[in-house]
Design a protein around this motif. Sequence first.
Motif, PDB file in Angstrom:
ATOM      1  N   HIS A 113      38.693   4.976  -5.783  1.00  0.00           N
ATOM      2  CA  HIS A 113      38.581   3.557  -6.124  1.00  0.00           C
ATOM      3  C   HIS A 113      37.144   3.063  -6.137  1.00  0.00           C
ATOM      4  O   HIS A 113      36.915   1.890  -6.437  1.00  0.00           O
ATOM      5  CB  HIS A 113      39.384   2.718  -5.125  1.00  0.00           C
ATOM      6  CG  HIS A 113      40.866   2.853  -5.276  1.00  0.00           C
ATOM      7  ND1 HIS A 113      41.608   1.982  -6.030  1.00  0.00           N
ATOM      8  CD2 HIS A 113      41.737   3.764  -4.784  1.00  0.00           C
ATOM      9  CE1 HIS A 113      42.885   2.335  -5.988  1.00  0.00           C
ATOM     10  NE2 HIS A 113      42.994   3.418  -5.242  1.00  0.00           N
ATOM     11  N   ASN A 114      36.180   3.903  -5.801  1.00  0.00           N
ATOM     12  CA  ASN A 114      34.810   3.419  -5.696  1.00  0.00           C
ATOM     13  C   ASN A 114      33.834   4.396  -6.335  1.00  0.00           C
ATOM     14  O   ASN A 114      34.108   5.598  -6.427  1.00  0.00           O
ATOM     15  CB  ASN A 114      34.420   3.203  -4.232  1.00  0.00           C
ATOM     16  CG  ASN A 114      33.630   1.926  -4.034  1.00  0.00           C
ATOM     17  OD1 ASN A 114      32.846   1.544  -4.895  1.00  0.00           O
ATOM     18  ND2 ASN A 114      33.827   1.269  -2.910  1.00  0.00           N
ATOM     19  N   SER A 115      32.710   3.862  -6.754  1.00  0.00           N
ATOM     20  CA  SER A 115      31.698   4.700  -7.410  1.00  0.00           C
ATOM     21  C   SER A 115      30.678   5.245  -6.421  1.00  0.00           C
ATOM     22  O   SER A 115      29.877   6.110  -6.764  1.00  0.00           O
ATOM     23  CB  SER A 115      30.966   3.887  -8.482  1.00  0.00           C
ATOM     24  OG  SER A 115      30.334   2.751  -7.907  1.00  0.00           O
ATOM     25  N   GLU A 117      30.647   6.328  -2.268  1.00  0.00           N
ATOM     26  CA  GLU A 117      31.265   6.416  -0.957  1.00  0.00           C
ATOM     27  C   GLU A 117      30.356   7.185   0.003  1.00  0.00           C
ATOM     28  O   GLU A 117      29.389   7.806  -0.417  1.00  0.00           O
ATOM     29  CB  GLU A 117      32.636   7.113  -1.054  1.00  0.00           C
ATOM     30  CG  GLU A 117      33.715   6.289  -1.758  1.00  0.00           C
ATOM     31  CD  GLU A 117      34.173   5.081  -0.939  1.00  0.00           C
ATOM     32  OE1 GLU A 117      33.577   4.803   0.115  1.00  0.00           O
ATOM     33  OE2 GLU A 117      35.121   4.412  -1.376  1.00  0.00           O
ATOM     34  N   SER A 193      28.146  -4.009   0.916  1.00  0.00           N
ATOM     35  CA  SER A 193      28.206  -3.611  -0.492  1.00  0.00           C
ATOM     36  C   SER A 193      28.519  -4.788  -1.407  1.00  0.00           C
ATOM     37  O   SER A 193      28.147  -4.791  -2.582  1.00  0.00           O
ATOM     38  CB  SER A 193      29.255  -2.514  -0.690  1.00  0.00           C
ATOM     39  OG  SER A 193      30.544  -2.994  -0.348  1.00  0.00           O
ATOM     40  N   SER A 265      28.209  -7.729  -6.045  1.00  0.00           N
ATOM     41  CA  SER A 265      28.289  -6.385  -5.453  1.00  0.00           C
ATOM     42  C   SER A 265      27.107  -5.481  -5.788  1.00  0.00           C
ATOM     43  O   SER A 265      26.484  -5.606  -6.844  1.00  0.00           O
ATOM     44  CB  SER A 265      29.562  -5.686  -5.931  1.00  0.00           C
ATOM     45  OG  SER A 265      30.684  -6.227  -5.318  1.00  0.00           O
ATOM     46  N   GLU A 268      30.878  -0.764  -6.953  1.00  0.00           N
ATOM     47  CA  GLU A 268      32.325  -0.943  -6.972  1.00  0.00           C
ATOM     48  C   GLU A 268      32.957   0.295  -7.595  1.00  0.00           C
ATOM     49  O   GLU A 268      32.261   1.211  -8.036  1.00  0.00           O
ATOM     50  CB  GLU A 268      32.718  -2.173  -7.815  1.00  0.00           C
ATOM     51  CG  GLU A 268      32.291  -3.499  -7.244  1.00  0.00           C
ATOM     52  CD  GLU A 268      33.151  -3.956  -6.082  1.00  0.00           C
ATOM     53  OE1 GLU A 268      34.219  -3.364  -5.859  1.00  0.00           O
ATOM     54  OE2 GLU A 268      32.749  -4.917  -5.391  1.00  0.00           O
ATOM     55  N   GLY A 269      34.289   0.275  -7.651  1.00  0.00           N
ATOM     56  CA  GLY A 269      35.011   1.240  -8.479  1.00  0.00           C
ATOM     57  C   GLY A 269      35.311   0.554  -9.790  1.00  0.00           C
ATOM     58  O   GLY A 269      34.716   0.815 -10.827  1.00  0.00           O
ATOM     59  N   ASN A 271      36.265  -3.687 -10.192  1.00  0.00           N
ATOM     60  CA  ASN A 271      36.505  -4.838  -9.341  1.00  0.00           C
ATOM     61  C   ASN A 271      37.657  -5.698  -9.857  1.00  0.00           C
ATOM     62  O   ASN A 271      37.561  -6.333 -10.904  1.00  0.00           O
ATOM     63  CB  ASN A 271      35.236  -5.683  -9.235  1.00  0.00           C
ATOM     64  CG  ASN A 271      35.353  -6.737  -8.161  1.00  0.00           C
ATOM     65  OD1 ASN A 271      35.953  -7.777  -8.377  1.00  0.00           O
ATOM     66  ND2 ASN A 271      34.789  -6.452  -6.992  1.00  0.00           N
TER      67      ASN A 271
END
Length: 362
Positions: A113-115, A117, A193, A265, A268-269, A271
């Motif tokens: 879900h995120n770019s 981590e 973030s 942000s 995000e992955g 949003n």
Amino acid sequence: MRVLHFVTGGFSGATKVAIDLVEAHNQIQSTENLLVLRRKKTTVPEKLAELEEKNVDYRVITGATHIATVQELKKLCEKWQPDILVAHGFPEHLLGRRAGLLAKVPHLVQVEHNSKERYTPWKLYQTRKLSKSTARIVAVSEGVAQVLSQQGLKAPIQAIPNGIDTARFGGAELFQVTERPKDIIMVGRYAKSKDHVTLIKALYQLKKRGINSTLTLVGSGGKRYQKEIHNLVKGYDLQNQVTFIEYSNEVEKLLLQHKIFVMSSRFEGLNLAVLEAMASGCIVVGSTAMGVKELIDDKKDGFLFPVGAAAELADIIATVLSNPSNYQALATAAREKVLVHYDKKQVTQAYYQLFQDLLTSH
């Protein structure tokens, strides 16, 4: 088909997606779905009550330690016997797939879900090793898929962009921007973030120019960072302009009251809050972070500003507030984009087809 979704109980964007999938797939008679939440401080009764209202079958398991989480989820899998285990987000996708392997679940799916981590070398080793036993890795945007493709993973990677309930956000009561009484809103959990700091600094710069715009901040999350934002608001003497709402189950109504939505942000992955604001007819202003910039066509259906650039953000807000009617066309275009490309019905259908394909190939 029995599908178990494992996700954080923090009710983040990842949790939202998992809930939407369970709720939608519950309408298909041949599918049984179970939502498993890893307990967090924000796994509160009010949020669990909403799951019950939606008739979502769920379990909450321990989040005390990673080992305890894996063991409890393993036992639950052995009892419930899912055909597919879908592990959402980091580190849940590591814990969920480990438990699924131990319980011999036939098909494991990772959803990223995120770019960006917190992958230490050890965590990266784990995800590479687990990818050998993973049937499919789903990225919630093309940007996230590109990041995953550089991790040396062995499983096929597929992008399925997140979506929202376009009937809930906006709907028949869509107000023109000029009819909205409040100025700015941001919906997002308290985490560095999300960079609330840049937004508060922009609000302070506007105040120095004589523009005393209102801001509503909706979200919970890290208490330390939340306190930092409260202190920053006090330090800039913005208390009369900023409203804090820790939790609301009527975000769709709040969005309709505001002219501008800001997402500041740093990464995000994809949003969901941006999509909800676009569907609600807000003028959306987002940072150039991955997971935000893909959603906004600058000056055509919203505005983009460089990550962390409070001055540029303040300039955009000042321009819009000086004559909001000039930017109604952007808000209208943004809503149309979401209706066509980001309705959650398309997303849930894509996941259902993926699950069918896995079972058929097996």
